[in-house]
Scaffold this active site. Structure first.
Site, PDB file in Angstrom:
ATOM      1  CB  SER A 128     -27.403   6.760  52.079  1.00 32.02           C
ATOM      2  OG  SER A 128     -26.782   6.407  53.031  1.00 32.02           O
ATOM      3  CE1 TYR A 141     -22.698   7.167  48.718  1.00 30.81           C
ATOM      4  CE2 TYR A 141     -24.076   7.762  50.525  1.00 30.81           C
ATOM      5  CZ  TYR A 141     -23.645   7.033  49.785  1.00 30.81           C
ATOM      6  OH  TYR A 141     -23.855   5.830  50.064  1.00 30.81           O
TER       7      TYR A 141
END
Length: 246
Positions: A128, A141
């Site tokens: 990501s 995250y």
């Protein structure tokens, strides 16, 4: 025909990838949604659709036992809360570490042992942009994705003598269900409707490209962003703010 195991296969990037890869390869789908797995099992060349809780380390290791895997796509991800770190529930921290990083370690190790015996293979990590630069509200995250990115680099170096390829694909904002648990029913409006995000099929195309280059080529990393999102930039541009040309 390769046999490809895809985690997080029931929605978003995973679902788009399964639909694309099953045209030419055998696919093992891993997910949690029973109805979605049943639907995936009807796709030609989907050889298994398996329900698994990736936060369970033993279950993760069992996924690679007795299954012939040529390609592993670590796609599953969890973002159960978008709270600031001080307010982040402990169970949310544990879920993100378990699913986004610990499961990846166990699955990769199991698949890698098979690949070393065969002398070939390909391991893909769906990372990501949050693992490449900071995103407020995504501290844990982002940390799990950054850890996975470094793991991919170290693994690639460790496997240099083997014909085993390692690829990280790091997308920016992508239309998916990832934020639904963290933000709720309004996730689509807040994150996507006023912007021009990537579609799951865009990321699936990038992964498929990396899988299908010649055997002597290793696509080490692909960063794929919406045109209105810039890594390191301070803002994401709404469609209404973008300059138009006549």
């Amino acid at each position: 025909m390769r046999r490809i195991l895809v985690t997080g296969a029931t929605s978003g990037i995973g679902r788009a990838l399964v639909e694309k890869l099953a045209r030419t390869d055998e696919v093992i789908c891993i997910g949690r949604n029973a109805d979605a797995l049943k639907a995936l099992s009807q796709i030609p060349n989907v050889v298994e659709a398996v329900s698994c809780d990736l936060s369970d380390s033993v279950a993760c290791r069992n996924l690679t036992e007795g299954r012939d895997i040529d390609v592993l796509v670590n796609n599953a991800g969890a973002l159960p809360s978008s709270s600031g770190f001080a307010d982040l529930p402990p169970e949310a921290i544990n879920t993100m570490i378990d699913v986004n990083f610990r499961a990846v370690m166990h699955l990769t190790q199991g698949a890698l042992r098979q690949m070393q015996k065969k002398g070939r293979g390909h391991i893909v990590f769906v990372g990501s942009s949050a693992g490449l630069f900071p995103h407020p509200g995504a501290t844990v995250y982002g940390a799990t994705k950054a850890a996975t990115s470094l793991f991919a680099d170290a693994l690639r170096a460790e496997l240099a003598e083997w014909r085993i390829r390692v690829t990280e694909v790091a997308p920016g904002r992508t239309r998916s269900d990832l934020y639904r648990e963290a933000i709720g029913a309004g996730a689509s409006g807040q994150l996507y409707d006023e912007y021009e995000p990537l579609e799951p099929s865009d990321v699936a195309d990038a992964i498929a490209y990396a899988l299908n280059v010649p055997d002597h080529v290793d696509v080490s990393r692909i960063e794929i962003m919406p045109i209105g999102q810039v890594a390191g930039g301070g803002r994401t541009i709404k469609k209404s703010e973008m300059k138009q040309t006549s």
